[in-house]
Design a protein around this motif. Structure first.
Motif, short mmCIF file in Angstrom:
data_model
loop_
_atom_site.label_atom_id
_atom_site.label_comp_id
_atom_site.label_asym_id
_atom_site.label_seq_id
_atom_site.Cartn_x
_atom_site.Cartn_y
_atom_site.Cartn_z
N LYS A 317 -19.72 91.78 -56.76
CA LYS A 317 -20.74 91.57 -55.72
C LYS A 317 -20.21 90.58 -54.69
O LYS A 317 -19.84 89.46 -55.04
CB LYS A 317 -22.04 91.07 -56.33
CG LYS A 317 -23.18 90.96 -55.30
CD LYS A 317 -24.49 90.65 -55.97
CE LYS A 317 -25.63 90.56 -54.97
NZ LYS A 317 -25.84 91.84 -54.26
N ILE A 318 -20.19 90.99 -53.45
CA ILE A 318 -19.67 90.15 -52.38
C ILE A 318 -20.79 89.29 -51.80
O ILE A 318 -21.85 89.80 -51.41
CB ILE A 318 -19.04 91.01 -51.27
CG1 ILE A 318 -17.91 91.88 -51.85
CG2 ILE A 318 -18.52 90.14 -50.14
CD1 ILE A 318 -16.79 91.11 -52.50
N TYR A 319 -20.55 87.99 -51.73
CA TYR A 319 -21.52 87.02 -51.19
C TYR A 319 -21.04 86.51 -49.83
O TYR A 319 -19.85 86.67 -49.48
CB TYR A 319 -21.67 85.85 -52.16
CG TYR A 319 -22.26 86.22 -53.49
CD1 TYR A 319 -23.62 86.54 -53.62
CD2 TYR A 319 -21.47 86.25 -54.65
CE1 TYR A 319 -24.16 86.88 -54.85
CE2 TYR A 319 -22.01 86.59 -55.88
CZ TYR A 319 -23.35 86.90 -55.97
OH TYR A 319 -23.89 87.24 -57.19
N PRO A 320 -21.90 85.89 -49.06
CA PRO A 320 -21.48 85.31 -47.77
C PRO A 320 -20.31 84.33 -47.91
O PRO A 320 -19.48 84.23 -47.00
CB PRO A 320 -22.74 84.59 -47.28
CG PRO A 320 -23.86 85.37 -47.89
CD PRO A 320 -23.37 85.79 -49.23
N ALA A 321 -20.23 83.62 -49.04
CA ALA A 321 -19.10 82.71 -49.25
C ALA A 321 -17.78 83.46 -49.22
O ALA A 321 -16.78 82.97 -48.67
CB ALA A 321 -19.26 81.98 -50.58
N ASN A 322 -17.74 84.66 -49.82
CA ASN A 322 -16.53 85.48 -49.81
C ASN A 322 -16.19 85.93 -48.39
O ASN A 322 -15.02 85.91 -47.98
CB ASN A 322 -16.70 86.70 -50.71
CG ASN A 322 -17.13 86.35 -52.13
OD1 ASN A 322 -18.25 86.64 -52.54
ND2 ASN A 322 -16.24 85.71 -52.88
N GLN A 323 -17.23 86.34 -47.65
CA GLN A 323 -17.01 86.79 -46.28
C GLN A 323 -16.51 85.64 -45.40
O GLN A 323 -15.56 85.82 -44.62
CB GLN A 323 -18.32 87.36 -45.71
CG GLN A 323 -18.82 88.58 -46.47
CD GLN A 323 -20.25 88.94 -46.11
OE1 GLN A 323 -21.05 88.07 -45.74
NE2 GLN A 323 -20.59 90.21 -46.22
N TYR A 324 -17.13 84.49 -45.52
CA TYR A 324 -16.73 83.33 -44.72
C TYR A 324 -15.29 82.92 -45.06
O TYR A 324 -14.49 82.65 -44.16
CB TYR A 324 -17.68 82.17 -45.00
CG TYR A 324 -17.36 80.91 -44.20
CD1 TYR A 324 -17.93 80.70 -42.95
CD2 TYR A 324 -16.49 79.95 -44.72
CE1 TYR A 324 -17.64 79.55 -42.23
CE2 TYR A 324 -16.20 78.80 -44.00
CZ TYR A 324 -16.77 78.60 -42.76
OH TYR A 324 -16.48 77.47 -42.04
N ALA A 325 -14.97 82.90 -46.35
CA ALA A 325 -13.64 82.48 -46.77
C ALA A 325 -12.56 83.42 -46.26
O ALA A 325 -11.43 83.01 -45.95
CB ALA A 325 -13.58 82.39 -48.29
N ALA A 326 -12.91 84.71 -46.14
CA ALA A 326 -11.94 85.71 -45.67
C ALA A 326 -11.90 85.83 -44.16
O ALA A 326 -11.10 86.61 -43.62
CB ALA A 326 -12.28 87.07 -46.29
N GLY A 327 -12.75 85.05 -43.48
CA GLY A 327 -12.76 85.09 -42.02
C GLY A 327 -13.41 86.33 -41.46
O GLY A 327 -13.09 86.76 -40.34
N GLU A 328 -14.33 86.92 -42.21
CA GLU A 328 -15.01 88.13 -41.78
C GLU A 328 -16.44 87.82 -41.35
O GLU A 328 -16.97 86.74 -41.67
CB GLU A 328 -15.01 89.16 -42.91
CG GLU A 328 -13.62 89.63 -43.31
CD GLU A 328 -13.66 90.81 -44.24
OE1 GLU A 328 -14.75 91.36 -44.49
OE2 GLU A 328 -12.58 91.20 -44.73
N PRO A 329 -17.10 88.75 -40.64
CA PRO A 329 -18.50 88.54 -40.27
C PRO A 329 -19.36 88.33 -41.52
O PRO A 329 -19.18 89.02 -42.53
CB PRO A 329 -18.88 89.84 -39.57
CG PRO A 329 -17.58 90.39 -39.06
CD PRO A 329 -16.56 90.00 -40.08
N VAL A 330 -20.27 87.38 -41.46
CA VAL A 330 -21.07 87.04 -42.64
C VAL A 330 -22.46 87.66 -42.53
O VAL A 330 -23.01 87.83 -41.44
CB VAL A 330 -21.19 85.52 -42.83
CG1 VAL A 330 -19.83 84.91 -43.11
CG2 VAL A 330 -21.82 84.86 -41.61
N SER A 331 -23.01 88.02 -43.67
CA SER A 331 -24.32 88.67 -43.71
C SER A 331 -25.47 87.66 -43.71
O SER A 331 -26.62 88.03 -43.50
CB SER A 331 -24.41 89.56 -44.96
OG SER A 331 -24.13 88.80 -46.13
N ASP A 332 -25.16 86.39 -43.95
CA ASP A 332 -26.19 85.35 -44.02
C ASP A 332 -25.59 84.05 -43.49
O ASP A 332 -24.81 83.40 -44.19
CB ASP A 332 -26.67 85.20 -45.47
CG ASP A 332 -27.82 84.20 -45.62
OD1 ASP A 332 -27.93 83.29 -44.79
OD2 ASP A 332 -28.59 84.34 -46.58
N GLU A 333 -25.95 83.69 -42.26
CA GLU A 333 -25.36 82.51 -41.61
C GLU A 333 -25.70 81.22 -42.37
O GLU A 333 -24.86 80.32 -42.48
CB GLU A 333 -25.84 82.42 -40.17
CG GLU A 333 -25.31 83.51 -39.26
CD GLU A 333 -23.83 83.35 -38.95
OE1 GLU A 333 -23.27 82.27 -39.26
OE2 GLU A 333 -23.23 84.28 -38.39
#
Length: 371
Positions: A317-333
């Motif tokens: 399960k991908i969380y916003p922390a994973n998105q932020y860490a990878a430099g990708e758009p985040v689903s929850d600012e």
């Protein structure tokens, strides 16, 4: 004496008949009571130990004398786990178990992030969905104290003898472990084991084919083909996703020191400290995905490892922390800002290692999607 005790006495969990004696052994161990007092009172431990140890022993005997079977122990532990999850998470969810028939026994091969919580959470989900709990594979490197060994064996843990020295002793230990896993599955007991030795401290989950070769040793000794034997084990990949890893800073520091100094010297009780931090530290949301039985599409350990990894990557399960860490758009600012603040409290030199730790699951997810 039953066959299991005769053949696997060195590594097996305790039976129901052994529970009362093991409980008394734990309570009577001064190191165990001292550890509880030290954890509860910290620096005040020195002056309080002599006074509190007898009182603690009395309290434990009063409350633990009702523990007469392994099921009693697990029911007691589940109460503490429920409280720990209530105070250290924002909820635990799981998926995939509805597709697994309950009458089968399964070999759960799981990604590994936390020493104690990974198997505890798998058993929690199994119990909540009406399955029997699994026997847990645990390395003997964690069993340096008799009280710890007794505690783990009370809770359905069996021992992986990593400390075996020399080719002959190692072969004997691995053969015994392989036979015990098959024996447990034939008894209708589920097995939990990590996909590789040690936690994936960089967040890159990858099954070690050597683990699969160990599973096969019991079948190989009988002349069975690899694929045919492994199909009998009902291997189910399990992906555990923690929104936050309570040990992330310690893991990042270790990775930094390995990169800078070429090695890392683990402190004597570092694993025990990691267990405590993993249980008591904040974890955010947690999701467990139980995959499908891997019963086709492979003929070698390496091919089977890839199939297990694919299910783990897809089920993570991908969380916003994973998105932020990878430099990708985040689903929850807001969640991303919370993770950024968490990073900001770490030493600057280790922040990139922490980012990588959280980014790798997303990168592996994308890799499977592209394939």
């Amino acid at each position: 004496m039953n066959t299991e005790v005769q053949n696997f006495d060195e590594i097996r969990p305790y039976s129901d008949a052994e529970v009362p004696k093991a409980v008394e052994q734990i309570i009577s161990d001064p190191e165990f009571t001292a550890a509880i007092i030290r954890f509860k009172f910290g620096k005040a431990f020195g002056g309080l130990s002599k006074v509190l140890s007898p009182l603690l022993g009395w309290y434990l005997r009063r409350h633990w004398r009702k523990l007469q079977t392994v099921q009693d122990v697990q029911r007691y532990v589940s109460g503490y786990l429920a409280q720990a999850l209530k105070h250290t998470t924002d909820g635990v969810s799981c998926s995939g178990l509805d597709a697994l028939p309950k009458q089968q026994s399964y070999l759960f091969v799981c990604n590994h992030r936390d020493i104690a919580m990974d198997p505890a959470l798998v058993n929690w989900c199994l119990h909540e969905h009406g399955f029997d709990t699994a026997r847990i594979a645990i390395g003997d490197n964690l069993l340096k104290k008799p009280c710890v060994t007794a505690l783990m064996k009370l809770n359905k843990s069996f021992i992986v003898r990593r400390s075996a020295k020399g080719p002959r002793e190692m072969l004997k230990a691995l053969s015994q472990l392989s036979a015990y896993i098959r024996h447990s599955l034939q008894q209708g007991q589920h097995i939990w084991i990590a996909q590789k030795e040690g936690r994936a401290k960089d967040g890159f989950d990858q099954t070690d084919p050597a683990i699969l070769k160990m599973f096969y040793m019991a079948g190989k000794a009988e002349g069975q083909e690899f694929a045919a034997y492994m199909q009998q084990l009902n291997i189910v990949p399990v992906a555990i996703s923690y929104e936050y890893d309570p040990c992330d800073e310690a893991k990042a520091l270790e990775l930094y020191q390995r990169a800078e100094d070429g090695g890392y010297q683990k402190a004597e009780f570092e694993d025990i400290d990691s267990i405590i931090k993993g249980i008591t530290g904040y974890k955010g949301r947690i999701h467990l995905h139980f995959g499908q039985v891997v019963d086709a599409g492979f003929s070698t350990p390496e091919q089977l490892a890839e199939l297990i990894d694919k299910q783990i990557y897809q089920g993570y399960k991908i969380y916003p922390a994973n998105q932020y860490a990878a430099g990708e758009p985040v689903s929850d600012e807001q969640a991303a800002a919370k993770f950024a603040s968490r990073l900001g409290h770490m030493l600057p030199e280790i922040q990139s290692y922490a980012r990588t730790m959280y980014a790798n699951p997303l990168k592996n997810f994308h890799k499977v999607q592209e394939e």
